[in-house]
Design a protein around this motif. Structure first.
Motif, PDB file in Angstrom:
ATOM      1  N   LEU A  41       0.843  -1.199   0.000  1.00  0.00           N
ATOM      2  CA  LEU A  41       0.000   0.000   0.000  1.00  0.00           C
ATOM      3  C   LEU A  41       0.872   1.240   0.000  1.00  0.00           C
ATOM      4  CD1 LEU A  41      -2.474  -1.066   2.840  1.00  0.00           C
ATOM      5  CD2 LEU A  41      -3.018  -0.969   0.395  1.00  0.00           C
ATOM      6  N   THR A  44      -1.214   7.110   1.072  1.00  0.00           N
ATOM      7  CA  THR A  44      -2.619   7.521   0.942  1.00  0.00           C
ATOM      8  C   THR A  44      -3.553   6.361   1.258  1.00  0.00           C
ATOM      9  OG1 THR A  44      -2.010   9.150  -0.732  1.00  0.00           O
ATOM     10  CG2 THR A  44      -4.331   8.519  -0.625  1.00  0.00           C
ATOM     11  N   GLN A  45      -3.242   5.190   0.727  1.00  0.00           N
ATOM     12  CA  GLN A  45      -4.071   4.011   0.989  1.00  0.00           C
ATOM     13  C   GLN A  45      -4.027   3.619   2.461  1.00  0.00           C
ATOM     14  OE1 GLN A  45      -1.958   1.741  -1.971  1.00  0.00           O
ATOM     15  NE2 GLN A  45      -3.749   1.701  -3.337  1.00  0.00           N
ATOM     16  N   GLU A  48      -6.248   5.832   4.503  1.00  0.00           N
ATOM     17  CA  GLU A  48      -7.670   5.502   4.363  1.00  0.00           C
ATOM     18  C   GLU A  48      -8.072   4.378   5.316  1.00  0.00           C
ATOM     19  OE1 GLU A  48      -7.998   4.503   0.221  1.00  0.00           O
ATOM     20  OE2 GLU A  48      -7.918   6.601  -0.415  1.00  0.00           O
ATOM     21  N   ARG A  49      -7.114   3.563   5.720  1.00  0.00           N
ATOM     22  CA  ARG A  49      -7.390   2.388   6.543  1.00  0.00           C
ATOM     23  C   ARG A  49      -7.004   2.554   8.013  1.00  0.00           C
ATOM     24  NH1 ARG A  49      -6.137   0.972   1.402  1.00  0.00           N
ATOM     25  NH2 ARG A  49      -7.025  -0.914   0.481  1.00  0.00           N
ATOM     26  N   TYR A  80       5.514   3.050  -1.928  1.00  0.00           N
ATOM     27  CA  TYR A  80       4.709   1.897  -1.559  1.00  0.00           C
ATOM     28  C   TYR A  80       5.434   1.111  -0.475  1.00  0.00           C
ATOM     29  CZ  TYR A  80       1.686   2.786  -5.509  1.00  0.00           C
ATOM     30  OH  TYR A  80       0.800   3.365  -6.373  1.00  0.00           O
TER      31      TYR A  80
END
Length: 103
Positions: A41, A44-45, A48-49, A80
């Motif tokens: 991930l 940003t991802q 979100e989590r 990443y």
């Protein structure tokens, strides 16, 4: 060939275990590791989590990266993250699953 003192070898194991437990003493780091166990991930991802500010997330990712728990790669402007130490991820998973199953 040098002979390793058993107590010295044991102390090294305990020191490494304590370092790993210290890294995992922050709930957000456990959450980050848990999310990355599902796959690579970007920040940003992850945001979100995982409930965190961007600076706080970056600080924890940097700590985990320096310790070798996570690895990273750059793709353009994105970085990443992925699990870099399967043993650390397995310890995290085992402890969290055990606690979740006993509640």
């Amino acid at each position: 060939m040098a002979h390793t003192n058993p107590s010295t070898a044991a102390n090294q194991v305990f020191e490494q275990a304590a370092e790993l437990f210290g890294l995992m003493s922050a709930p957000i780091r456990l959450h980050i590791i848990s999310e990355l166990c599902r796959g690579e991930l970007n920040v940003t991802q992850l945001l979100e989590r995982v409930a965190a500010t961007q600076p706080n997330m970056s600080q924890h990712l940097a700590t985990l990266y320096r310790a070798g728990v996570v690895a990273r790669r750059r793709d353009g402007s994105q970085i990443y993250y992925r699990i870099g130490n399967d043993r650390a991820a397995a310890v995290c998973r085992a402890v969290c699953v055990d606690i979740a199953s006993s509640t």
